[in-house]
Design a protein around this motif. Structure first.
Motif: not given
Length: 446
Positions: A117-126
């Motif tokens: 969940d923390f990883i998926c909240s990161g600003p660079l994922l997209d």
């Protein structure tokens, strides 16, 4: 040797599985994660990451980076000083790194689902073309990379502070995965029997923003995943002390060319020779030495380091990580530079030769974007204050202002074009822009 062992599932179906990461036998840190039964996640395979590096090398390099007065970042995110407010500032900084590696209360086992969940909240994922599903499929790789970075920076993996989690899982690992994809795309353009030249990745980032630490972390991750890389900086191509003297003499009234830094203070033929040679390291046994610059020589004016001290790199290289504060800058109209600083006119003219010397070699770009160039002054001041508090030589506040003032005109003149159009000659499909805040952490772009 780093081995990931998946223990046998417990007899109780309601209990999560325990996954043990057991690294170098000389490393007493075993990292545990409770993995919850999430149907879309496949079981973790056994991973063997073989590294040929010397055991102590990364740590000595890290110590050198933290204590060097040429770095503006000082790896400050590593330090957790929240529990030391009653100590003096100097003592706090000296103790923070060692304490941050030890839990101050019983360590809590991290849930992989929480990490996901923390990883998926990161600003660079997209930006790096990752979806939650892709993260789930590769969660084992995220865990392994996170564990290795914790070892590299001597952090307690089970008790990370929020800044440490952000830096590792929202910044370094996403950028690493983007670079891996760029290398794969680059390699796919060649036939199996071809010698594949290394992909040159350019890092254009302001001074003090942490680019050296970022490149250091990426180089380490490449190494543990079996890819050879070479790291080089535009600093390594500064003119010799003699060349700098001639530059000053030919521009006696220009403060922007009094010291190294701006366009015109680099040995461009030497950089072309070096970058060309690096791209030829495509086979086993091919070697060359990487130039290095000694900023402490001649009372801080600097000189090219003795070639006998240059590190050696051996092929085949997968990538070349090329970093610098002015990479990708391109000349702008004369009226623009005059409005910023008339002394910048000759610098702007010098910049015309830099595309052929640097930028044309770079096929993939990472641009670290800041909102305000004054961040550079703040970061440099923080670094010098930290060094003075630690009893090390450091510039005074006035000296810091004078030092940074020689770079600010170039930032003001060239950053708007860099951010609006991308680096000189860059392909938008192979460009990653990471906007960071004053704390050097990635943020969502406006």
């Amino acid at each position: 040797m780093a081995v990931l062992t998946v223990l046998s599932p417990p007899t109780s179906s309601s209990s999560p599985r325990c996954i043990l990461y057991n690294f170098n036998k000389n490393d007493s840190t075993n990292c545990y994660f409770w993995r919850k039964n999430i149907s879309k996640w496949t079981p973790l395979p056994t991973i063997s990451a073989v590294s040929t590096r010397k055991t102590g090398a990364p740590y000595s390099q890290l110590h050198s980076m933290q204590s060097s007065n040429s770095s503006g970042s000082q790896c400050s995110w590593i330090k957790d000083t929240s529990s030391f407010h009653d100590k003096t500032a100097g003592q706090e900084r000296r103790e923070a790194l060692s304490v941050s590696a030890l839990p101050t209360k019983p360590a809590q086992v991290s849930a992989v689902e929480d990490l996901y969940d923390f990883i998926c909240s990161g600003p660079l994922l997209d930006k790096v073309s990752l979806t939650p599903d892709k993260v789930a499929e590769s969660i084992d790789k995220w865990i392994l990379c996170g564990s290795q970075l914790c070892r590299l920076f001597r952090l307690n993996e089970l008790f990370l502070t929020e800044p440490q989690k952000v830096r590792i899982y929202h910044y370094y690992i996403p950028v690493f995965l983007w670079c891996e994809e760029e290398i794969s795309l680059h390699s796919s353009k060649f036939k199996d029997e071809d010698d594949i030249p290394p992909l040159m990745i350019g890092f254009s980032a302001p001074q003090g923003c942490g680019k050296t630490t970022l490149v250091f972390a990426l180089s380490f991750l490449f190494e543990i995943t079996g890819r050879k890389t070479a790291t080089i900086s535009i600093d390594d191509f500064y003119l010799t002390a003699e060349g700098q003297g001639k530059l000053r003499e030919s521009n006696p009234d220009n403060a922007l060319l009094e010291f190294r830094g701006n366009a015109g203070s680099h040995d461009l033929p030497f950089s072309v020779e070096t970058l060309t040679s690096l791209q030829k390291l495509t086979r086993e046994g091919t070697k060359m030495k990487l130039p290095r610059y000694d900023k402490s020589a001649y009372k801080g004016r600097g000189d090219r380091a003795d070639p006998s001290t240059w590190p050696e790199v051996e092929g085949p290289l997968s990538a070349i990580l090329f970093e610098g504060w002015m990479l990708g800058f391109k000349p702008v109209p004369a009226e623009v530079v005059k409005a910023v600083d008339p002394q910048l006119e000759v610098v702007n003219k010098n910049l015309e030769a830099y595309y052929d010397a640097w930028d044309k070699f770079i096929k993939s770009w990472i641009v670290i974007k800041i909102k305000d160039p004054s961040y550079v002054y703040q970061w440099r001041l923080q670094a010098e204050i930290a060094m003075r508090d630690d009893g090390k030589p450091g510039m005074s506040d006035e000296e810091v202002f004078d030092f940074v003032s020689r770079y600010l005109p170039a930032y003001k003149a060239y950053l708007p074009t860099l951010y609006a159009e991308g680096p000189s000659g860059s392909d938008p499909d192979h460009l990653l822009v990471v906007e960071i805040d004053e704390g050097r952490n990635p943020i969502l772009a406006d």
